[in-house]
Write an enzyme that holds these catalytic residues in place. Structure first.
Site, PDB file in Angstrom:
ATOM      1  N   ASP A  82       0.674  -1.268   0.047  1.00 14.23           N
ATOM      2  CA  ASP A  82      -0.038   0.132   0.048  1.00 14.23           C
ATOM      3  C   ASP A  82       0.874   1.384   0.091  1.00 14.23           C
ATOM      4  O   ASP A  82       1.711   1.225   0.895  1.00 14.23           O
ATOM      5  CB  ASP A  82      -0.722  -0.174   1.235  1.00 14.23           C
ATOM      6  CG  ASP A  82      -1.906   1.056   1.114  1.00 14.23           C
ATOM      7  OD1 ASP A  82      -2.379   1.629   0.105  1.00 14.23           O
ATOM      8  OD2 ASP A  82      -2.233   1.483   2.289  1.00 14.23           O
ATOM      9  N   THR A 254      -9.470   0.088   3.665  1.00  8.28           N
ATOM     10  CA  THR A 254      -9.869   0.206   4.746  1.00  8.28           C
ATOM     11  C   THR A 254      -8.784  -0.128   5.823  1.00  8.28           C
ATOM     12  O   THR A 254      -8.241  -1.230   5.959  1.00  8.28           O
ATOM     13  CB  THR A 254     -10.952  -0.886   5.226  1.00  8.28           C
ATOM     14  OG1 THR A 254     -11.967  -0.517   4.264  1.00  8.28           O
ATOM     15  CG2 THR A 254     -11.451  -0.458   6.672  1.00  8.28           C
TER      16      THR A 254
END
Length: 307
Positions: A82, A254
């Site tokens: 990420d 999330t």
């Protein structure tokens, strides 16, 4: 089983549902996410940021995911970097066993973003790894990278079309008005769904929603009841998440919701039993709370029962 990110997202793209992409920084978070995937029969996108990798060690992060994949061999799992900020960090993740990487060059000018993304795509595709990129800039703080409101920029759909065509990136995170962290909106929540739909029409690839934590009422209440402070916090409403999926989002990042749910339970145990020092007494309820958030998100986004 570990699979390319595209194996999961192309199915979601074709069938019109979203897959939650859940960040982890330790075994407890990872275990809870896998348990949720098992109970909801959902594919998993497991994410680690550069900061999380520095904290855990890249070999440990990959090793834990592989062990969990052996425990739940029926679940398709993508292990995703990420917000990789450099070619080198993406290459390191690919070599370590990640099956999906994000190169976040959104803070660069368009041409520089395109050039760096194309370079990462070539390297990763040669290794059988999928790639995510970002266009536009989200406000907020992500892994110590801060973007002020004045510097936040929404995606240009025409630029997105050219970017995808020339870079051959597998999925794209377009900035449509969300922001990182727990403080996403100063006024009423607003996302540019028309812009999203145009990006989807022009690119026809899986799209990613960053800054997508919702801060559900029950999670917020647990955190506040345990003495936490979330004054001024606003998440993305559930109906916005569902509308974004209708508009073409297939991967929903999330992280903040998981942190808040987890820490709320740790605080609660600490407050209720000040003599307690058995870590299991803290982490067991924390894992359960996190698992429940993930399960509800899977059902909301539509990935439940998609294995």
């Amino acid at each position: 089983m570990l699979v390319k990110g595209n194996e999961i997202l192309l199915k979601a793209h074709k069938e019109g549902y979203g897959v939650g992409a859940f960040n982890f920084v330790n075994f407890e978070m990872l275990n809870a996410i896998f348990e949720a995937g098992n109970e909801e029969n959902s594919p998993l996108f497991i994410q680690a940021s550069e900061g999380a990798i520095k904290y855990m060690g890249i070999d440990m992060a990959v090793g834990m995911v592989k062990i969990m994949c052996e425990r739940y061999p029926h679940i398709p799992v993508a292990l995703h970097l990420d917000h990789g900020t450099t070619f080198e960090s993406c290459e390191k993740a690919v070599k370590a066993g990640f099956t999906s990487v994000m190169i976040d060059a959104s803070h660069h000018a368009f041409e520089e973003n395109l050039e760096l993304t194309s370079k990462v795509v070539k390297m990763a595709h040669n290794a059988g790894v999928s790639v995510e990129a970002e266009l536009g800039r989200l406000m907020g703080i992500e892994d110590n990278i801060s973007v002020d409101e004045k510097d936040a920029v929404l995606v240009n759909p025409k630029e997105a079309e050219r970017f995808v065509k020339e870079s051959q990136v597998d999925y794209l995170a377009p900035a449509i008005g969300t922001s990182h962290g727990a403080f996403k909106f100063k006024g009423e929540p607003k996302l540019d769904f028309e812009r999203l739909q145009e990006v989807k029409r022009l690119t026809n690839i899986p799209l990613v929603l960053h800054g997508a934590s919702a801060i559900p009422d029950d999670v917020r209440k647990s955190y506040l009841d345990a003495g936490g402070d979330l004054k001024g916090s606003k998440g993305v409403p559930f109906e916005f998440l569902q509308e974004s999926i209708k508009g073409g989002i297939n991967k929903v990042n999330t992280d903040t919701d998981l942190r808040i749910a987890f820490i709320a339970e740790v605080r609660k145990v600490a407050n209720e039993d000040k003599s307690q020092f058995d870590l299991r007494k803290f982490f067991s309820p924390a894992q359960l709370a996190l698992k429940n958030v993930v399960k509800e998100r899977m059902k909301l986004l539509g990935s439940a029962n998609k294995i």
